[in-house]
Each structure stands twice: as C-alpha cells, then as structure tokens.
Write an enzyme that holds these catalytic residues in place. Structure first.
Site, PDB file in Angstrom:
ATOM      1  N   PHE A 190      59.774  44.085  26.948  1.00 27.25           N
ATOM      2  CA  PHE A 190      58.552  44.883  26.980  1.00 27.25           C
ATOM      3  C   PHE A 190      57.361  43.984  26.723  1.00 27.25           C
ATOM      4  O   PHE A 190      57.488  42.869  26.188  1.00 27.25           O
ATOM      5  CB  PHE A 190      58.604  46.010  25.945  1.00 27.25           C
ATOM      6  N   CYS A 191      56.186  44.461  27.122  1.00 27.12           N
ATOM      7  CA  CYS A 191      54.925  43.770  26.869  1.00 27.12           C
ATOM      8  C   CYS A 191      53.828  44.818  26.820  1.00 27.12           C
ATOM      9  O   CYS A 191      54.108  46.020  26.810  1.00 27.12           O
ATOM     10  CB  CYS A 191      54.658  42.702  27.934  1.00 27.12           C
ATOM     11  N   THR A 192      52.577  44.406  26.820  1.00 33.26           N
ATOM     12  CA  THR A 192      51.473  45.350  26.624  1.00 33.26           C
ATOM     13  C   THR A 192      51.372  46.379  27.740  1.00 33.26           C
ATOM     14  O   THR A 192      51.352  47.579  27.488  1.00 33.26           O
ATOM     15  CB  THR A 192      50.143  44.594  26.509  1.00 33.26           C
ATOM     16  N   GLY A 216      53.164  45.887  30.980  1.00 33.56           N
ATOM     17  CA  GLY A 216      54.280  45.815  31.919  1.00 33.56           C
ATOM     18  C   GLY A 216      54.327  44.584  32.785  1.00 33.56           C
ATOM     19  O   GLY A 216      55.371  44.257  33.347  1.00 33.56           O
ATOM     20  N   ILE A 237      53.905  48.849  26.601  1.00 32.69           N
ATOM     21  CA  ILE A 237      53.671  49.538  25.336  1.00 32.69           C
ATOM     22  C   ILE A 237      52.612  50.623  25.490  1.00 32.69           C
ATOM     23  O   ILE A 237      52.734  51.722  24.930  1.00 32.69           O
ATOM     24  CB  ILE A 237      53.229  48.525  24.262  1.00 32.69           C
TER      25      ILE A 237
END
Length: 333
Positions: free
Chosen positions: A186-188, A190, A215
């Site tokens: 996951f990241c901020t 996508g 996220i």
C-alpha cells in the site's frame, strides 16, 4: 457534494494513471495552459509512462480539469478511467502551478517494472481488512520513512527507505520469491504500490496484491470503527498530513529533512523554522544551516509580499524539460 465556493474551501485532486504517452512533451503546455486559465495550482508530472500529481482549486475548476483529461481530443481517450482522489482544504495547498516533464512519474529506476503491461491484483478497501488478516501474508508499506512515522496499517513492514528507488534494494536484500508466497502493498494514493507490484512480479513473486486507491481511498471508504489504520496519513501538499476524516491533522514539515512535526516537536529548542528540527539537528553542518537560513529568509520575504518563492526547483524543472525535449527529438523515451 459540498459547495466549495460558499464555504471558501479548495478542492484537492490527487490523480495518476500509468498509460503509454509517447507524445508527453507535446501534452505539457496544454496541461499547463488549462490549469493557469482556471486558477488551478499544484504539480503534475508527465512522462512516457503516464501522469501523476496533486492539484487544487475551486470545485468547478477541478471538475472541469478532470473532464478535460477524460474528454479532450488531444488526449485520445488515454485518461479514461484515471484514478482521482478528492479532499478539501480551507487554505490554498499550493503556491503555484507546475507541469514537469519526467523520465518516470514515480521514480524506481527499474526498467522491468512496467505498469502499462502488468500489475498485481487490486484489492478494494472493503477487501483489505480480510486480506491483511492472513498470517501467511507479508504486508509492505512502500512509502518513505518520514511518511511511515505518522501512521501505517496493523502488521505492516516498514522498509525504512528514504526514497522510493530504495524499495527494490529492500526487496532484493530482505525477501525472496522462494519463501515469500503472498505480498500485499500500500501507499498514499496507489501509484507507488502499483509500480512496486509490477517490479515484484518481474522478480518472480507470484501472488502480489496492492490496495486500490491507496490509503486515501481506504480512509474515505472505511468507517473508523472498522479501520486497521493507525495514525495520520502524510500528504504531499501544504496540509502535510490528514487524519482518518481526511482533514488536516495539524502537522507541519521540516524543510531540512522533510520529517512531519507536531506541536511538541515544533516547540522544541532544537527546532528552527526552515533550518533544522529535533530529528535532523545533529546531521546538519554549519554551512547547510546557513544556506537554509538564507533560503528561509527569502521565503519569508516572498510570503510577506504575497509571492511564491521559486527556489532551486525551477532550475531543475527547466533542465528536466530540456532533457525530455531533446530525447523526444532524438526519438527516445
């Protein structure tokens, strides 16, 4: 939908799409002109592999820009289905508008990672909680250390990277496709985990998952009482970080090391605005501090005059644009 103009809010759009753009150099002035004409500010990155960025403006102008991306003939329907996350800010998150030409819209420096050809399995926020409960799953936070410091998901591994290019080193040194059978990332918003998933598939990992929309999409979708997220989420604009309700969390950012700071850290005797903070005090030389003081002085003067402080990144933008145009002229990507 909330009426931004009536309550004097700015609509913020974080967007990206991996798509082949061999004509990205020609698209740059079109994007910049449209944003300038509509009073939109922020940063867009365009490269042969797609578009990425965050912009802010009135609700009407942001909606008009997204429609422009999706419908204008010059884009040839290539931005149809572009991933966009919306949030709101009471004050302008950006001082100016930039459209930068780049080699990659998110820098990994791994040619085998090509999200326009193959990516991992998308997982919706509704599916995410069940997925990460799997004890055989390795959960990777693909963000940088200063972002992870504010918050992350339960059970996630922090690679402790200072920049995204180091992620591939973490994978090579720490994991193996022979022993790591399932990976979720996951990241901020996508984009980084989408490219990271392409990289891991190229390295031989077979079951690779990533949180669709990142996220920000999870926080928007998942009620806090059911959430597996702990803390705040770092964002790349003047808000610095948002809470579970996607509202500014009150953090600011150290201009010297990028570490997000709360009230207690800003009140520390080790904090000097624009120069140092408790996290980087011991790592800065006197020359670096003096340079930072001079830059902070210029920023303060510019703010007092109602101007944007251009800084060294304008030189970098010009150089990047010159390189991209030269490569395009020579037929390169």
């Amino acid at each position: 939908m909330r009426q931004c103009k009536e309550i004097q809010q700015f609509k913020v759009a974080a967007l990206y799409k991996f798509v082949a753009l061999p004509d990205y150099v020609e698209l740059q002035p079109c994007l910049l002109t449209f944003c300038q004409q509509h009073g939109i500010r922020g940063t867009l990155l365009v490269a042969a592999e797609g578009i990425n960025g965050t912009i802010a403006g009135s609700a009407a102008d942001i909606d008009a820009f997204i429609s422009y991306l999706r419908e204008a003939n010059i884009f040839k329907n290539r931005f149809e289905g572009i991933d966009v996350k919306y949030s709101y800010a009471d004050t302008a998150p950006f001082l100016r508008m930039k459209v930068r030409l780049k080699r990659e819209i998110v820098t990994l420096r791994a040619e085998e990672a090509d999200p326009t050809k193959r990516v991992g399995t998308y997982v919706t926020p509704e599916q995410w909680n069940q997925l990460i409960a799997d004890p055989d799953l390795v959960i990777l936070d693909t963000r940088n250390d200063y972002e992870v410091a504010l918050g992350t998901f339960e059970g996630a591994i922090d690679p402790k990277t200072e920049n995204f290019t180091q992620f591939k080193d973490f994978v090579v040194e720490t994991l193996s496709p022979d022993t790591t059978k399932k990976v979720a990332m996951f990241c901020t918003g996508g984009i980084r985990c989408e490219k990271a998933s392409a990289y891991m598939l190229a390295q031989g990992y077979e079951q690779v998952f990533h949180l669709k929309g990142g996220i920000l999409n999870y926080l928007e979708t998942m009620p806090e009482k059911n959430s597996k997220w702990h803390g705040d989420c770092f964002v790349f604009d003047e808000r610095v970080a948002v809470n579970h309700d996607l509202k500014p969390s009150g953090h600011t950012q150290c201009h010297a090391c990028r570490m997000p700071l709360n009230d207690e850290e800003r009140n520390s005797p080790d904090f000097i605005e624009g120069v140092q903070c408790p996290y980087c005090r011991d790592s800065k030389s006197n020359i670096e501090r003096e340079r930072a003081r001079a830059r902070q002085h210029q920023m303060t003067l510019a703010k007092a005059r109602g101007l944007a402080h251009i800084g060294d990144d304008a030189v970098g933008d010009a150089a990047e644009m010159k390189r991209a145009k030269e490569k395009a002229r020579m037929g390169g990507n």
